[in-house]
Design a protein around this motif. Sequence first.
Motif, PDB file in Angstrom:
ATOM      1  N   ILE A  75       0.809  -1.218   0.000  1.00 32.93           N
ATOM      2  CA  ILE A  75       0.000   0.000   0.000  1.00 32.93           C
ATOM      3  C   ILE A  75       0.846   1.273   0.000  1.00 32.93           C
ATOM      4  O   ILE A  75       0.488   2.263  -0.632  1.00 32.93           O
ATOM      5  CB  ILE A  75      -1.034  -0.005   1.144  1.00 32.93           C
ATOM      6  N   ASP A  76       2.004   1.244   0.683  1.00 33.45           N
ATOM      7  CA  ASP A  76       2.868   2.433   0.686  1.00 33.45           C
ATOM      8  C   ASP A  76       3.416   2.733  -0.708  1.00 33.45           C
ATOM      9  O   ASP A  76       3.553   3.902  -1.091  1.00 33.45           O
ATOM     10  CB  ASP A  76       4.009   2.269   1.686  1.00 33.45           C
ATOM     11  N   TYR A  78       1.865   2.069  -3.529  1.00 37.03           N
ATOM     12  CA  TYR A  78       0.744   2.643  -4.269  1.00 37.03           C
ATOM     13  C   TYR A  78       0.519   4.099  -3.867  1.00 37.03           C
ATOM     14  O   TYR A  78       0.256   4.957  -4.711  1.00 37.03           O
ATOM     15  CB  TYR A  78      -0.537   1.834  -4.044  1.00 37.03           C
ATOM     16  N   ALA A  79       0.632   4.386  -2.583  1.00 34.63           N
ATOM     17  CA  ALA A  79       0.451   5.762  -2.104  1.00 34.63           C
ATOM     18  C   ALA A  79       1.474   6.692  -2.748  1.00 34.63           C
ATOM     19  O   ALA A  79       1.134   7.792  -3.198  1.00 34.63           O
ATOM     20  CB  ALA A  79       0.572   5.813  -0.585  1.00 34.63           C
ATOM     21  N   GLU A  80       2.722   6.256  -2.813  1.00 38.14           N
ATOM     22  CA  GLU A  80       3.761   7.073  -3.432  1.00 38.14           C
ATOM     23  C   GLU A  80       3.515   7.263  -4.923  1.00 38.14           C
ATOM     24  O   GLU A  80       3.708   8.356  -5.460  1.00 38.14           O
ATOM     25  CB  GLU A  80       5.134   6.445  -3.188  1.00 38.14           C
ATOM     26  N   ILE A  89      -4.844  12.747  -2.376  1.00 34.05           N
ATOM     27  CA  ILE A  89      -5.066  11.757  -1.328  1.00 34.05           C
ATOM     28  C   ILE A  89      -5.799  12.458  -0.192  1.00 34.05           C
ATOM     29  O   ILE A  89      -5.318  13.439   0.352  1.00 34.05           O
ATOM     30  CB  ILE A  89      -3.731  11.150  -0.865  1.00 34.05           C
ATOM     31  N   PRO A  92      -4.592   9.569   4.173  1.00 32.84           N
ATOM     32  CA  PRO A  92      -3.353   8.832   3.934  1.00 32.84           C
ATOM     33  C   PRO A  92      -3.435   7.415   4.511  1.00 32.84           C
ATOM     34  O   PRO A  92      -4.399   7.077   5.205  1.00 32.84           O
ATOM     35  CB  PRO A  92      -2.292   9.664   4.651  1.00 32.84           C
ATOM     36  N   VAL A  93      -2.442   6.613   4.218  1.00 38.84           N
ATOM     37  CA  VAL A  93      -2.420   5.235   4.712  1.00 38.84           C
ATOM     38  C   VAL A  93      -2.667   5.245   6.219  1.00 38.84           C
ATOM     39  O   VAL A  93      -1.988   5.941   6.972  1.00 38.84           O
ATOM     40  CB  VAL A  93      -1.075   4.558   4.391  1.00 38.84           C
ATOM     41  N   LEU A 103      -6.280   3.558   2.243  1.00 43.15           N
ATOM     42  CA  LEU A 103      -5.871   4.852   1.704  1.00 43.15           C
ATOM     43  C   LEU A 103      -7.020   5.340   0.835  1.00 43.15           C
ATOM     44  O   LEU A 103      -7.520   4.584  -0.005  1.00 43.15           O
ATOM     45  CB  LEU A 103      -4.606   4.686   0.856  1.00 43.15           C
ATOM     46  N   PHE A 105      -8.492   8.289  -1.889  1.00 42.33           N
ATOM     47  CA  PHE A 105      -8.074   9.322  -2.825  1.00 42.33           C
ATOM     48  C   PHE A 105      -9.236   9.668  -3.742  1.00 42.33           C
ATOM     49  O   PHE A 105     -10.278   9.010  -3.705  1.00 42.33           O
ATOM     50  CB  PHE A 105      -6.829   8.878  -3.615  1.00 42.33           C
ATOM     51  N   SER A 114     -10.756   3.978  -2.841  1.00 44.60           N
ATOM     52  CA  SER A 114     -10.005   3.514  -1.688  1.00 44.60           C
ATOM     53  C   SER A 114      -9.177   2.291  -2.046  1.00 44.60           C
ATOM     54  O   SER A 114      -9.589   1.473  -2.869  1.00 44.60           O
ATOM     55  CB  SER A 114     -10.978   3.176  -0.549  1.00 44.60           C
TER      56      SER A 114
END
Length: 125
Positions: A75-76, A78-80, A89, A92-93, A103, A105, A114
């Motif tokens: 997931i981190d 993907y967030a980046e 976003i 955040p996670v 997460l 967005f 999500s």
Amino acid sequence: MLTNCKVGAIVLFVSDLARSVTFYRDTLGLPLELLDGHDGPWATGEVDGLALVLIPRPARAGESPVVVFSLEGGIDDYAEALAASQVEIVVPVSESPDGGLSLDFLDPDGNVLSLHQPAGAARRR
């Protein structure tokens, strides 16, 4: 009544079909097909047996359902990737109620999307 069925599609109303197709196909990497129906153009794609349908129609943010994409982990990462693509976003996670991570967005129309990964899954791929 509905005990022997499954959800087959999620429909999102979008204000600009081309912009939304670019977002879902190019930014999120979902396979989409543009189609021409009796009411005009629309788009659809399948994600693990579930159809995602984009229909150009005015709607206020929040009127469409929240689409949750299940992850096996990472997931981190993907967030980046979302942040690097200038995706907004909104949550955040963070820990989700089931102990996993989520997460939230926005798509170009303000629809909430999500990501969710189960508890214990690696945060990085």
